[in-house]
Write an enzyme that holds these catalytic residues in place. Structure first.
Site, PDB file in Angstrom:
ATOM      1  N   LYS A  27      51.127   5.797 -15.874  1.00  0.00           N
ATOM      2  CA  LYS A  27      50.615   7.146 -16.043  1.00  0.00           C
ATOM      3  C   LYS A  27      50.528   7.414 -17.534  1.00  0.00           C
ATOM      4  O   LYS A  27      51.536   7.409 -18.247  1.00  0.00           O
ATOM      5  CB  LYS A  27      51.526   8.154 -15.352  1.00  0.00           C
ATOM      6  CG  LYS A  27      51.035   9.608 -15.475  1.00  0.00           C
ATOM      7  CD  LYS A  27      51.584  10.325 -16.698  1.00  0.00           C
ATOM      8  CE  LYS A  27      51.188  11.799 -16.684  1.00  0.00           C
ATOM      9  NZ  LYS A  27      51.534  12.489 -17.959  1.00  0.00           N
TER      10      LYS A  27
ATOM     11  N   GLY B 295      60.045   9.886 -23.499  1.00  0.00           N
ATOM     12  CA  GLY B 295      59.674  11.286 -23.675  1.00  0.00           C
ATOM     13  C   GLY B 295      60.887  12.135 -23.978  1.00  0.00           C
ATOM     14  O   GLY B 295      61.903  11.646 -24.463  1.00  0.00           O
TER      15      GLY B 295
ATOM     16  N   THR C 135      62.680  16.340 -19.848  1.00  0.00           N
ATOM     17  CA  THR C 135      61.865  15.726 -18.803  1.00  0.00           C
ATOM     18  C   THR C 135      62.566  14.516 -18.201  1.00  0.00           C
ATOM     19  O   THR C 135      62.491  14.282 -16.989  1.00  0.00           O
ATOM     20  CB  THR C 135      60.495  15.320 -19.361  1.00  0.00           C
ATOM     21  OG1 THR C 135      59.863  16.462 -19.948  1.00  0.00           O
ATOM     22  CG2 THR C 135      59.597  14.758 -18.279  1.00  0.00           C
ATOM     23  N   GLY C 136      63.262  13.743 -19.035  1.00  0.00           N
ATOM     24  CA  GLY C 136      64.002  12.592 -18.543  1.00  0.00           C
ATOM     25  C   GLY C 136      65.059  12.982 -17.526  1.00  0.00           C
ATOM     26  O   GLY C 136      65.241  12.312 -16.496  1.00  0.00           O
TER      27      GLY C 136
ATOM     28  N   GLU D  23      63.945   6.223 -22.531  1.00  0.00           N
ATOM     29  CA  GLU D  23      64.149   6.450 -23.958  1.00  0.00           C
ATOM     30  C   GLU D  23      63.731   7.878 -24.240  1.00  0.00           C
ATOM     31  O   GLU D  23      62.562   8.233 -24.107  1.00  0.00           O
ATOM     32  CB  GLU D  23      63.372   5.484 -24.840  1.00  0.00           C
ATOM     33  CG  GLU D  23      63.797   5.718 -26.297  1.00  0.00           C
ATOM     34  CD  GLU D  23      63.119   4.811 -27.297  1.00  0.00           C
ATOM     35  OE1 GLU D  23      63.587   3.670 -27.448  1.00  0.00           O
ATOM     36  OE2 GLU D  23      62.136   5.246 -27.911  1.00  0.00           O
TER      37      GLU D  23
ATOM     38  N   CYS E  37      60.317   9.992 -32.043  1.00  0.00           N
ATOM     39  CA  CYS E  37      61.683  10.214 -31.568  1.00  0.00           C
ATOM     40  C   CYS E  37      62.727   9.758 -32.579  1.00  0.00           C
ATOM     41  O   CYS E  37      63.872  10.212 -32.534  1.00  0.00           O
ATOM     42  CB  CYS E  37      61.893   9.507 -30.233  1.00  0.00           C
ATOM     43  SG  CYS E  37      61.527   7.746 -30.258  1.00  0.00           S
TER      44      CYS E  37
ATOM     45  N   GLU F  56      65.552  18.851 -30.877  1.00  0.00           N
ATOM     46  CA  GLU F  56      64.438  18.069 -31.417  1.00  0.00           C
ATOM     47  C   GLU F  56      63.256  18.986 -31.706  1.00  0.00           C
ATOM     48  O   GLU F  56      62.827  19.750 -30.833  1.00  0.00           O
ATOM     49  CB  GLU F  56      64.043  16.983 -30.416  1.00  0.00           C
ATOM     50  CG  GLU F  56      63.098  15.951 -30.973  1.00  0.00           C
ATOM     51  CD  GLU F  56      62.880  14.800 -30.011  1.00  0.00           C
ATOM     52  OE1 GLU F  56      62.757  13.664 -30.483  1.00  0.00           O
ATOM     53  OE2 GLU F  56      62.835  15.036 -28.791  1.00  0.00           O
TER      54      GLU F  56
END
Length: 485
Positions: free
Chosen positions: A174, A228, A232-233, A250, A284, A385
Site C-alpha cells: 500500500k 510511519g 498509527t503504528g 519502524e 524519522c 515528533e
C-alpha cells in the site's frame, strides 16, 4: 520531464484503474501534475488474492535462485532509470534533486544485498544424540503487507520489499496517495521484470485507509511491515492483535544530537544543519534535539543559528534550492502551530524561520528552518515528533545530564554523539536507549547492519541479517535414523 498523468495500480500482473480519481499535486507550486486511481478495499482484496495465489502456486517461495536473480535484475532496472525516478520524486514529493537522487541511489545496493541473503540464508542441523537428528528451517510466512509512507517512498518501499522477496513471501504494498505518480513509475519498473511471476508483487496507491485496513485485518496477510508515525503504528498493532499478526514497525523518532565541549565544531556544524533540514525535516531520524554542553553552547548556538538562517528554501526545479517544501499546506499549518505553542510556553527563538512571505514561494508548502532554545525538557516541542525543519536547543552540564536528557523521551530510534575524546562516545552510546548511535556522524545507514527503534520507535529490524526474520517462520524437524524401533 514525462509525467504519468493517469497513474494506475499494479495488481496480479495488470494495470488497474479506479472510478475514484484524485489529483496529484506538486507541493512546491500547488499545481496539478496528474491524477491517480485511488484504490478501494476491493482493490486491496484482489491484490491479496493474487499474492496468495502466487505464493501457493508459483515457484517463488521454493526457488531461492529465482528470487536472487529477480532481485539483481530489479536492481539493474532501478539503476537504469534512476534519473527519471529522481526527477519524478523531486516533483511530487518536493525533495531537492540531490536528495531525490540520493534516495534513489540507495535502492540497488539494498536489493543486491537482499539477493545475497536469498542465496546464503540457511537453517541449522544438529545430531542431538547418536542417531537422532534435528534441523531448523526458515520458511516464508506467506503474503506480506507493506504499508509505506510518503516522506521517502522509494527507499522505504524497497527496504521492506527486498527482504520480503528474499525470504520468499509474496507482497501487497500500500503506497501513499501523496506520491502516486512516483508509485506508478516504481510499479512500471517492476512490471517489466520477467523473473517476477504475476501476483508476486502488487502495488496500489490510496489516499484513505480502507485498503491498508484490509491488509491489517485479513487472515491471508500474516505479516505487516509498516513505517510511519507511532500513533498509527499503535493503531495497526491493536487492529491486528486479534489474529496474532506479526508486525515490523519502524515508527517515530526524536533524535538527540549530543555535542560535547571537545567536539570538532567545524565537522559537526554541516551535519547538524543537514540533520534539521534534510527532506525538509520530514525524516524519522531528523536531528530534532540539539544538546550542547555548556562550554561549547554559545559558539554552537550562534554558528548553527547563522547557518539555518541562510538555508535557501525553494523548489526542486531551482538548482540553487537547499531545502524543498513540506508535503502539503496542511503540514505547514501543523508545524507552525507546534512552534507557536512552544513559544507561548516559554521557548526562545534562536531562528524563528516559519512560513515564507515571498510571492515566489507563497503557493507552495514551504517552511523555513526554525531553532528554539528550551529549558523545560517536557515541552511538547521537545517530546513530540514535529516532522518539519524544527529543532530544539538545550544546554547540559556533563555526561550524566546529557544521557538523562537524551533518554527523556518515549522515542528511541537514533542518536548522535560528538566528541574528540577516545572513550567518551562509546561510553555514552552504551547508555543511550536507542536503536542506532552515530559517533561524530549522522544518518550513516548500512545495508549490512540492522536498523530499528527502542521504546515507542518500533519493533523488529530492517536491513542486516535480521531483516528477513519478520517474513519467515522457523520450522523444527526431528528425525531418528532407521525409523522407530
Amino acid at each position: 520531464m514525462k509525467h504519468l498523468p493517469n497513474a494506475m495500480n499494479w495488481i496480479n500482473g495488470a494495470w488497474c484503474d479506479s472510478a475514484n480519481r484524485v489529483p496529484s499535486i506538486n507541493p512546491a507550486t500547488g499545481g496539478l501534475i496528474g491524477s491517480f486511481a485511488d484504490a478501494t478495499q476491493a482493490d486491496a482484496k484482489r491484490a491479496v488474492a493474487a499474492a496468495r495465489n502466487a505464493f501457493l502456486h508459483s515457484p517463488w517461495r521454493d526457488d531461492r535462485s529465482l528470487r536472487a536473480r529477480a532481485l539483481n535484475v530489479i536492481a539493474d532496472r532501478f539503476e537504469a532509470r534512476a534519473e527519471e525516478l529522481a526527477q519524478m520524486l523531486a516533483t511530487e514529493n518536493g525533495k531537492i534533486l540531490p536528495e531525490a537522487r540520493f534516495e534513489v541511489s540507495t535502492v540497488a545496493p539494498k536489493l543486491r544485498y537482499c539477493s545475497a541473503l536469498a542465496l546464503s540464508q540457511h537453517g541449522r542441523a544438529l545430531e542431538v544424540r547418536p542417531g537422532a537428528y534435528s534441523m531448523a528451517l526458515r520458511d516464508p510466512i506467506g503474503v506480506a503487507g507493506l504499508i509505506v509512507p510518503w516522506n521517502s517512498p522509494v527507499v522505504l518501499l524497497m527496504r521492506s520489499l527486498g527482504p520480503a522477496l528474499a525470504a520468499g513471501t509474496t507482497v501487497v504494498a500500500k503506497m501513499p496517495g501523496q506520491t502516486a505518480q512516483v508509485n506508478a513509475l516504481v510499479a512500471q519498473i517492476l512490471s517489466e521484470i520477467a523473473e517476477l511471476p504475476p501476483g508476486v508483487v502488487n502495488i496500489f496507491s490510496e489516499s484513505g485507509i480502507s485498503g491498508s485496513g484490509f491488509l491489517v485485518e485479513s487472515p491471508d496477510v500474516p505479516v505487516i511491515s509498516f513505517t510511519g508515525s507511532t500513533r498509527t503504528g499503535r493503531a495497526i498493532a491493536a487492529a491486528g492483535a486479534s489474529r496474532l499478526k506479526r508486525f515490523g514497525l519502524e515508527l517515530g523518532g526524536k533524535t538527540p544530537m549530543i555535542v560535547f565541549n571537545d567536539a570538532d565544531l567545524a565537522a559537526a556544524l554541516p551535519q547538524l544543519e543537514k540533520a534539521i533540514t534534510v527532506f525538509a525535516g520530514q525524516f524519522c531520524m531528523a536531528g530534532s534535539r540539539i544538546l550542547a554542553e555548556r562550554g561549547i553552547a554559545d559558539r554552537l548556538r550562534q554558528a548553527l543559528g547563522a547557518r539555518l538562517d541562510q538555508v535557501r528554501v525553494g523548489p526542486a526545479s531551482d538548482p540553487r534550492s537547499e531545502m524543498g517544501p513540506l508535503i502539503d499546506r496542511r503540514s505547514v499549518a501543523r508545524v507552525d502551530a507546534m512552534v507557536e505553542k512552544a513559544l507561548a510556553e516559554g521557548a526562545q527563538a534562536i531562528v524563528r524561520g516559519g512560513i515564507p512571505r515571498e510571492p515566489a514561494l507563497a503557493a507552495g508548502a514551504f517552511y523555513r528552518p526554525t531553532l528554539l532554545e528550551v529549558s523545560d525538557a517536557n515541552l511538547v516541542i521537545v517530546q513530540e515528533e514535529v516532522f518539519g525543519p524544527v529543532a530544539t536547543f538545550q544546554v547540559f552540564e556533563g555526561e550524566a545530564e546529557a544521557i538523562a536528557l537524551a533518554n527523556n523521551s518515549d522515542f528511541g530510534l537514533a542518536a548522535s554523539v560528538w566528541s574528540r575524546d577516545v572513550d567518551r562516545p562509546l561510553r555514552v552510546a552504551r547508555e543511550l536507549q536507542v536503536g542506532t548511535v552515530w559517533i561524530n556522524d549522522w544518518a550513516a545507514i548500512h545495508d549490512e547492519f540492522e536498523e530499528g527503534g527502542f521504546k515507542q520507535s518500533g519493533i523488529g529490524r530492517l536491513n542486516g541479517l535480521a531483516s528477513l526474520h519478520d517474513f519467515q517462520e522457523t520450522k523444527h524437524i526431528a528425525l531418528r535414523a532407521g525409523g522407530l524401533r
